[in-house]
Design a protein around this motif. Structure first.
Motif, short mmCIF file in Angstrom:
data_model
loop_
_atom_site.label_atom_id
_atom_site.label_comp_id
_atom_site.label_asym_id
_atom_site.label_seq_id
_atom_site.Cartn_x
_atom_site.Cartn_y
_atom_site.Cartn_z
N GLU A 85 62.76 -48.17 7.91
CA GLU A 85 61.76 -49.12 8.41
C GLU A 85 60.77 -49.36 7.29
O GLU A 85 60.62 -48.54 6.39
N HIS A 86 60.05 -50.51 7.37
CA HIS A 86 58.98 -50.72 6.38
C HIS A 86 57.75 -49.91 6.75
O HIS A 86 56.93 -49.58 5.91
N THR A 87 57.61 -49.58 8.03
CA THR A 87 56.49 -48.76 8.49
C THR A 87 57.07 -47.55 9.20
O THR A 87 57.79 -47.71 10.18
N PHE A 88 56.80 -46.38 8.68
CA PHE A 88 57.34 -45.19 9.33
C PHE A 88 56.30 -44.06 9.22
O PHE A 88 55.16 -44.30 8.85
N HIS A 89 56.71 -42.85 9.59
CA HIS A 89 55.73 -41.76 9.69
C HIS A 89 56.22 -40.55 8.91
O HIS A 89 57.41 -40.25 8.94
N GLN A 90 55.29 -39.93 8.23
CA GLN A 90 55.65 -38.70 7.52
C GLN A 90 54.70 -37.58 7.95
O GLN A 90 53.63 -37.85 8.49
N VAL A 91 55.13 -36.36 7.67
CA VAL A 91 54.22 -35.23 7.82
C VAL A 91 54.21 -34.51 6.48
O VAL A 91 55.25 -34.07 5.99
N GLU A 92 53.03 -34.43 5.88
CA GLU A 92 52.87 -33.76 4.60
C GLU A 92 52.42 -32.33 4.86
O GLU A 92 51.66 -32.08 5.81
#
Ligand code: FA5
Length: 340
Positions: free
Chosen positions: A207-214
């Motif tokens: 996706e162009h907009t997605f979610h990460q967890v750092e």
């Protein structure tokens, strides 16, 4: 003419007062202020009046029209209230009957899993940080050991927000590493979940907009053992059982050494659709924090070490729930969302 206005006002208000139903009110509307009602007839006569009288007469007729209209609306509300009172008094009103059903929303699957992830890391002593989605190029790239014109910039297609290229939609949550180092004193451990953006064409897994967890831990004598230990502990709580992990070399300029961490497929023993018959599923990028990055964050790399990781939350939710297309998350289809 003036007398006619007065007469009309009196008789219209009397009729409104006497109206006992909506039907009565509709009749009053028709007779007095409808297209062919008495007030309209009066207005039609105005062009025949001497010019000096026309203005005052027009104004008077329009005012009359408005006040009759107001009186009708008021009476309508009063009749509705009377009807409700009568219904209640008559015993047909049962206050114990359930009300009209309301549509209830539910939390988005990404929110549910993000909260679960936050809960697990909180229980391990991690703080939860946030960072800006519109980020300075400095934090998104430069301070992470990715200077201008560095080929690693090509790894993430960036949305630039200004023609000078100083402001970007963050392509990763890693800039929060630098912000954390700037604002906290070591030792510390943090995670930073959030939205990220890449100028990529969407398909089933992108996706162009997605979610990460750092994740970032800074302490003394940190090793790759600490890194894998924490991630295995996290995965154990998330999947409620031990999952094997493996490290492959991976290149990220802000860690050294850098790895890709895979987990053994939680769904099969011999290969399946989810792991594409390999028995392993890519989980995250990770490694030991590069000394240059510690320095950029104002931390002495001679005294402190650290590890960092970053995983895609969307892909984790897909894995968890067997979702086959990442585009469902932002597609707005209630049939998908209502399942969670
Ligand atoms: C990074 O973004 C690094 N910042 C991760 C990292 C952090 C490495 C700390 C080392 C230390 P990468 O580009 O591989 O790495 O993205 C990380 C995860 O984001 C991927 O594993 C994947 O799950 C997810 N991801 C990447 N691109 C997309 C995309 N277009 N759509 C959905 N998820 C994506």
């Amino acid at each position: 003419m003036e007398n006619r206005l007065k007469e009309l006002r009196q008789s219209a208000l009397k009729r409104v007062e006497a109206a006992a139903s909506e039907e009565d009110l509709r009749a009053v509307t028709r007779e007095f202020i409808g297209k062919q009602g008495a007030v309209s007839e009066l207005l039609a006569l105005i062009p025949n009046l001497p010019p000096a009288e026309r203005g005052a007469m027009g104004k008077g007729a329009n005012l009359l029209k408005r006040s009759i209209g107001d009186a009708i609306s008021e009476r309508k509300l009063a009749l509705e209230a009377l009807a409700l009172d009568a219904q209640r008094a008559g015993g047909d009103f049962d206050p114990s009957l359930p009300g009209a059903p309301q549509m209830r929303g539910s939390l988005h699957p990404l929110t549910l899993v993000r909260r679960e992830v936050e809960g697990i890391f909180s229980s391990m002593g991690y703080s939860i940080l946030d960072g800006p989605e519109v980020e300075l190029d400095y934090y998104n790239f430069q301070a992470l050991n990715i200077p201008e014109h560095h080929p690693a910039r090509e790894m993430q297609d960036t949305f630039y927000c200004d023609s000078g290229g100083k402001l970007v939609m963050r392509t990763q949550t890693s800039p929060v590493q630098i912000r954390a180092m700037e604002s906290l004193s070591p030792p510390f451990r943090v995670i930073a979940p959030g939205r990220v953006f890449r100028n990529e064409e969407a398909d089933a897994t992108h996706e162009h907009t997605f979610h990460q967890v750092e994740g970032l831990v800074v302490g003394r004598d940190i090793t790759v053992g600490h890194l894998t230990g924490v991630l295995k502990g996290f995965l154990r709580q998330l999947f409620q059982r031990d999952l094997d992990v493996r490290l492959r070399p991976g290149y990220f300029p802000f860690v050294e050494p850098g790895f890709e961490l895979d987990i053994r497929c939680p769904f099969c023993e011999e290969g399946c659709r989810v792991c594409k018959k390999t028995c392993w599923v890519e989980f995250c990028g990770c490694g030991l924090v590069h000394p240059t990055v510690l320095e950029a964050g104002g931390i002495d790399p001679e005294a402190w070490t650290g590890f960092a990781f970053g995983f895609g939350l969307d892909r984790l939710v897909m894995l968890r729930h067997g979702i086959d297309d990442i585009r469902h998350f932002m597609g707005g289809d209630l049939r998908f969302l209502e399942q969670f």
